[in-house]
Design an enzyme around this catalytic site. Structure first.
Site, PDB file in Angstrom:
ATOM      1  N   GLY A 171      36.141  55.809  41.922  1.00  0.00           N
ATOM      2  CA  GLY A 171      35.506  56.391  40.740  1.00  0.00           C
ATOM      3  C   GLY A 171      36.452  56.780  39.628  1.00  0.00           C
TER       4      GLY A 171
ATOM      5  N   GLU B 271      38.662  56.875  36.333  1.00  0.00           N
ATOM      6  CA  GLU B 271      38.479  56.375  34.953  1.00  0.00           C
ATOM      7  C   GLU B 271      37.074  55.834  34.697  1.00  0.00           C
ATOM      8  OE1 GLU B 271      41.648  53.840  33.578  1.00  0.00           O
ATOM      9  OE2 GLU B 271      43.166  55.077  34.548  1.00  0.00           O
TER      10      GLU B 271
ATOM     11  N   ASP C  19      36.148  58.852  49.917  1.00  0.00           N
ATOM     12  CA  ASP C  19      35.504  58.365  51.145  1.00  0.00           C
ATOM     13  C   ASP C  19      34.404  59.284  51.676  1.00  0.00           C
ATOM     14  OD1 ASP C  19      37.566  56.605  50.773  1.00  0.00           O
ATOM     15  OD2 ASP C  19      38.245  56.661  52.858  1.00  0.00           O
TER      16      ASP C  19
ATOM     17  N   ASP D 272      40.833  47.302  47.356  1.00  0.00           N
ATOM     18  CA  ASP D 272      40.963  48.753  47.448  1.00  0.00           C
ATOM     19  C   ASP D 272      42.278  49.208  46.811  1.00  0.00           C
ATOM     20  OD1 ASP D 272      40.816  51.386  48.204  1.00  0.00           O
ATOM     21  OD2 ASP D 272      40.698  50.996  50.359  1.00  0.00           O
TER      22      ASP D 272
END
Ligand code: GLA
Length: 396
Positions: free
Chosen positions: A188, A190, A209, A154
């Site tokens: 999400g 680029e 989220d 993440d």
């Protein structure tokens, strides 16, 4: 608890048939994992950073006893909040809530399930815990030694080049020699869907989220339209984990959530407390015909084929030629919604089956209309009935 033992598991298990828009050559890093969208559970949506060893064991137990394992749920994933400190040589230890990660993995494996874990390419996770920056090799080796099968990586406090950061951890995972599903999470940025496979991603989050309400869930889910050409066996768009069973949506809204995720060939990662589920929640998560749509071996992500204001029709082609169709009503009052068979592939005479009730509804010509509650979906399959229809009906 609803038991769904004995269903045709062949429908649910990966077959290795790759018919995705992207060729294997374009993928470059295909690991052979996640031939169908990963199914499992993750601690974040319900437990946040209060996740513990005991919670993980209870979820593994419940994944088996609820029948979820029988319909394909496999990964039990620890999200943020497990991390402790590094020692002088840089080895990362779990915090006091996870006394022995290897023993926990052994326990999860003993149930026939797999264990997932979480980290970040930055110095700190989104929850403020230790990240893997400058310790990628060490952490990957540690995860493999514990018996980890899935890593959600993440971005959080990551800096610099996204592709380089995700590739670095992927290469480190590869060097462990252990098959580890690689879940790329950077919301999400680029256009990750265009390069997710090239950094070894088996799935990548396409949005920020999710939250346990219809507005947020539907915003995220319906905005996946157009991303379908980037998904396929081994590499999936991930519109985030499920909220089913967390209490913020009604039955129609949760059906929309699961039904849309199935049409999207999205990973089905439950996010509720599996040890405290109502029969309704179990049936939402374990309907074998809905899961079969998600897990179809062709691995084609569905798309919107028609829209009229809040009324949407989505279609996902299945490996056997059947079309899975979702008729959605996004408005706050009841409305009828019509699917024209032409819009989903020019079938004129079809047999319609309702996937939630698991009942055939009969044979229809040209179109099918569903009367939909507010925020609801009717999920159906359309099977060509031309070949089997008696001559008298064919001429009508
Ligand atoms: C981010 C992710 C979530 C979750 C949290 C944990 O917000 O998008 O899915 O992993 O971090 O801190």
């Amino acid at each position: 608890m609803v038991s769904v033992k004995g269903i045709a598991l062949s429908l649910l298990v990966a077959t290795g048939v790759a018919s995705a828009a992207l060729s294997t050559a374009a993928l470059g890093q295909d690991s052979g994992l996640a031939r169908t969208p990963p199914m499992g559970w993750n601690s974040w949506n319900h437990f946040g950073t209060s996740v513990t060893d005991a919670i993980i064991r209870a979820q593994a137990d419940a994944m088996v006893s609820s029948g979820m394992k029988d319909v394909g749920y496999t990964y039990v994933n620890i999200d943020d909040g497990w991390e402790g400190q590094r020692d002088a040589s840089g080895v990362l230890y779990p915090n006091e809530k996870f006394p022995d990660m290897k023993q926990l993995a052994d326990y999860v494996h003993s149930k026939g399930l797999k264990l997932g874990i979480y980290s970040t390419p930055g110095p700190k996770t989104c929850g403020g815990f230790a990240g893997s920056q400058d310790h990628e090799e060490q952490d990957a080796q540690q995860f493999a030694a514990w018996g980890i099968d899935y890593l959600k990586y993440d971005w959080c406090s990551g800096q610099g080049d996204l592709k380089a950061a995700f590739t670095k951890m992927h290469d480190a995972l590869q060097r462990t020699g252990r098959p580890i599903v690689y879940s790329v999470c950077e919301y999400g940025m680029e256009r990750v869907w265009a390069w997710g496979p090239s950094v070894g991603g088996n799935l990548w989050r396409t949005t920020m989220d999710i939250a346990d309400n219809y507005d947020r869930m539907s915003l995220i889910g319906f905005m996946q339209n157009g991303l379908e050409r980037f998904a396929g066996p081994g590499h999936w768009n991930d519109p985030d984990m499920l909220e089913v069973g967390n209490g913020g949506m009604n039955l129609d809204e949760y059906r929309t959530h699961v039904g849309l995720w199935a049409i999207l060939a999205a990973p089905l990662i439950a996010g509720n407390d599996l040890s405290k589920m109502t029969a309704e929640t179990v049936s939402l998560l374990t309907n074998p015909e809905v899961i079969a749509v998600d897990q179809d071996s062709a691995g084609i992500q569905g798309r919107r084929v028609a829209q009229e204001g809040p009324l949407e029709v989505w279609m996902k082609p299945l490996a056997d030629g059947t079309k899975a169709v979702g008729l959605f009503n996004r408005s706050t009052h009841g409305l009828p919604n019509v699917v024209s068979f032409h819009d989903v592939g020019a079938l004129e005479r079809v047999t319609v089956r309702d996937l939630w009730t698991r009942k055939d509804l009969g044979t229809f010509d040209g179109s099918f209309t569903a009367n939909l509650n507010a925020h609801s979906v009717m999920l159906i399959t359309l099977r060509d009935a031309t070949a089997t229809a008696p001559p008298s009906t064919l001429s009508q």
